[in-house]
Design an enzyme around this catalytic site. Structure first.
Site, PDB file in Angstrom:
ATOM      1  N   GLU A 210     -13.746  99.749  -5.476  1.00 20.31           N
ATOM      2  CA  GLU A 210     -12.514 100.246  -6.095  1.00 20.31           C
ATOM      3  C   GLU A 210     -11.520  99.125  -6.372  1.00 20.31           C
ATOM      4  OE1 GLU A 210     -11.124 103.585  -3.852  1.00 20.31           O
ATOM      5  OE2 GLU A 210     -12.938 104.739  -4.254  1.00 20.31           O
ATOM      6  N   LYS A 343      -9.086 116.269  -6.253  1.00 16.58           N
ATOM      7  CA  LYS A 343     -10.146 115.616  -7.029  1.00 16.58           C
ATOM      8  C   LYS A 343     -10.781 116.669  -7.931  1.00 16.58           C
ATOM      9  CE  LYS A 343     -11.443 112.077  -3.616  1.00 16.58           C
ATOM     10  NZ  LYS A 343     -12.407 111.733  -2.548  1.00 16.58           N
ATOM     11  N   SER A 370      -6.393 112.121  -7.156  1.00 11.51           N
ATOM     12  CA  SER A 370      -7.285 111.009  -6.822  1.00 11.51           C
ATOM     13  C   SER A 370      -8.422 110.828  -7.820  1.00 11.51           C
ATOM     14  CB  SER A 370      -7.875 111.240  -5.424  1.00 11.51           C
ATOM     15  OG  SER A 370      -8.854 110.270  -5.107  1.00 11.51           O
ATOM     16  N   HIS A 371      -8.815 109.572  -7.962  1.00  6.82           N
ATOM     17  CA  HIS A 371     -10.041 109.192  -8.670  1.00  6.82           C
ATOM     18  C   HIS A 371     -11.244 109.429  -7.755  1.00  6.82           C
ATOM     19  CE1 HIS A 371     -10.071 104.900  -6.717  1.00  6.82           C
ATOM     20  NE2 HIS A 371      -9.753 105.844  -5.867  1.00  6.82           N
ATOM     21  N   ARG A 372     -12.425 108.980  -8.162  1.00 10.89           N
ATOM     22  CA  ARG A 372     -13.599 108.894  -7.291  1.00 10.89           C
ATOM     23  C   ARG A 372     -14.091 107.445  -7.322  1.00 10.89           C
ATOM     24  NH1 ARG A 372     -15.416 113.936  -5.264  1.00 10.89           N
ATOM     25  NH2 ARG A 372     -16.063 112.529  -3.604  1.00 10.89           N
TER      26      ARG A 372
END
Length: 434
Positions: A210, A343, A370-372
């Protein structure tokens, strides 16, 4: 205006693994959406089926999901001639066609890909920006720019180092605007690179999945010390606080926790949930830690409840809640956390994501979008966080294009809003508070 054509394909995410991309056509144009995928996933998430053919992408292909869209979902939606502005109606049709509680027939990756593309088409149909369309769907009149939570040290399942806890984040809550928060975050990130290089050498500044640094350290205190030093060196001790995503389910073994789980198992190193809670309380006392995500296993409800009772920081449920209304309701009833990690691919549609957000907020919780870990260049969640007014987003470090795509979109949104732009800042836990 209804859907004229839908075409799905298999593309690769930021980890080089297959995911679903959807092209949707209306009279207004062509709209594209790509679906993210997680590394540390909660067992209660909506199902993201993979093909299982070991000869293709080690079994991780998504051709079946693509086929479900091209041969079943797409033709059905085209035939029904539902306007793309009717997000809830379209999502409901797909969910009912799937007919399973966890979307296991078509897969959350298939349904979500179409749902995201429909939302983008709906905004164009109304002639408004995507964030405004999402705000309308959620019944929000305000638009709020979030505080970014930059994941600057990677551990856990996101990095090949020995660090058990997955994310160490910096939140520029004292910034004056989102643009200012990006500058502060980037400066702290570069300061951290210098601190790590000076202490451990240049090879310790390699980055994880990330974009955060992944020095080969074992002690979680050490990661916090590095952050504290970097924040001070950058001159932002009064503006930047720390957040963590522990992802404790990744190192929970038979109800106990193994903080050296990347080494061979050694039961003498296992600790109880109560002992782990003591470690967190030490972090809160010694460092400006204001948010801890997934401090315990996704089914260790007692440890969550005990911890929330004893601390006044933000305690975020991710694997605990998996953006699922039933898990959120149970978490609220148990007083197990006070913030939802949202998410979109955990629940599998735009409508259900909005409903999950509103449910969490109705219980007085905060919400962090949030992203993943497996991301794409799609920027949908940037518009989502502004439209839902949640006040906080985490989408990686200020490094790696699939992460910056979201942050850069947020800067564009702030610019477009001009003097109407409102930044959550220190109110990130409850940005609508007057």
């Amino acid at each position: 205006m209804s859907i004229q054509k839908i075409h799905a394909r298999e593309i690769l995410d930021s980890r080089g693994e297959p995911t679903v991309e959807v092209d949707l056509h209306t009279a207004k144009g062509h709209f594209r959406a790509a679906v993210p995928s997680g590394a540390s996933t909660g067992i209660h998430e909506a199902l993201e089926p993979r093909d299982g053919d070991k000869k293709r992408f080690l079994g991780k292909g998504v051709l079946k999901a693509v086929e479900h869209i091209n041969k079943t979902i797409g033709p059905a939606l085209i035939e029904k001639k539902i306007s793309v502005v009717e997000q809830e109606k379209i999502d409901k049709v797909m969910i009912e066609m799937d007919g399973t509680e966890n979307k296991s027939k078509f897969g959350a990756n298939a349904i979500l890909g179409v749902s995201l593309a429909v939302c983008k088409a709906g905004a164009a149909e109304k002639g408004v920006p995507l964030y405004r369309h999402i705000a309308d769907l959620a019944g929000n009149t305000e638009l709020i720019l979030p505080v970014p939570a930059f994941n600057v040290i990677n551990g856990g399942s996101h990095a090949g180092n020995k660090l058990a806890m997955q994310e160490f984040m910096v939140l520029p809550v004292g910034a004056a605007s989102f643009h200012d928060a990006m500058r502060v975050g980037a400066e702290v990130y570069h300061s951290l690179k210098g601190v790590i290089k000076a202490k451990y050498g240049k090879d310790a500044t390699n980055v994880g999945g990330e974009g955060g640094f992944a020095p080969n350290i074992l002690d979680n205190h050490e990661a916090l010390e590095l952050l504290k030093a970097a924040i001070a060196q950058a001159g932002y001790t009064d503006k930047v606080v720390i957040g963590m995503d522990v992802a404790a389910s990744e190192f929970c073994r038979d109800g106990r926790y193994h903080l050296d789980f990347k080494s061979p198992p050694h039961t003498k190193r296992y600790i109880t949930g109560e002992q782990l809670g003591e470690i967190y309380r030490g972090f809160i006392k010694d460092y400006p830690v204001v948010s801890i995500e997934d401090p315990f296993d996704q089914d260790d409800w007692e440890a969550w409840k005990r911890f929330v009772f004893h601390v006044d920081i933000q305690v975020v449920g991710d694997d605990l809640t998996v953006t699922n209304p039933k898990r959120i309701a149970h978490g609220a009833e148990q007083h197990a956390c006070n913030c939802l990690l949202l998410k979109v691919n955990q629940i599998g549609s735009v409508t259900e994501s909005i409903q999950a957000c509103k449910l969490a907020q109705s219980h007085g919780w905060g919400v962090m979008v949030s992203h993943r870990s497996g991301e794409t260049e799609d920027t949908f969640i940037a518009d989502l966080v502004v439209g839902l007014c949640t006040g906080q987003i985490k989408t990686g470090a200020p490094c790696r294009s699939e992460r910056l795509a979201k942050y850069n979109q947020l800067m564009r949104i702030e610019e477009a809003l001009g003097d109407k732009a409102k930044f959550a800042g220190r109110k990130f836990r409850n940005p609508k508070a007057k």
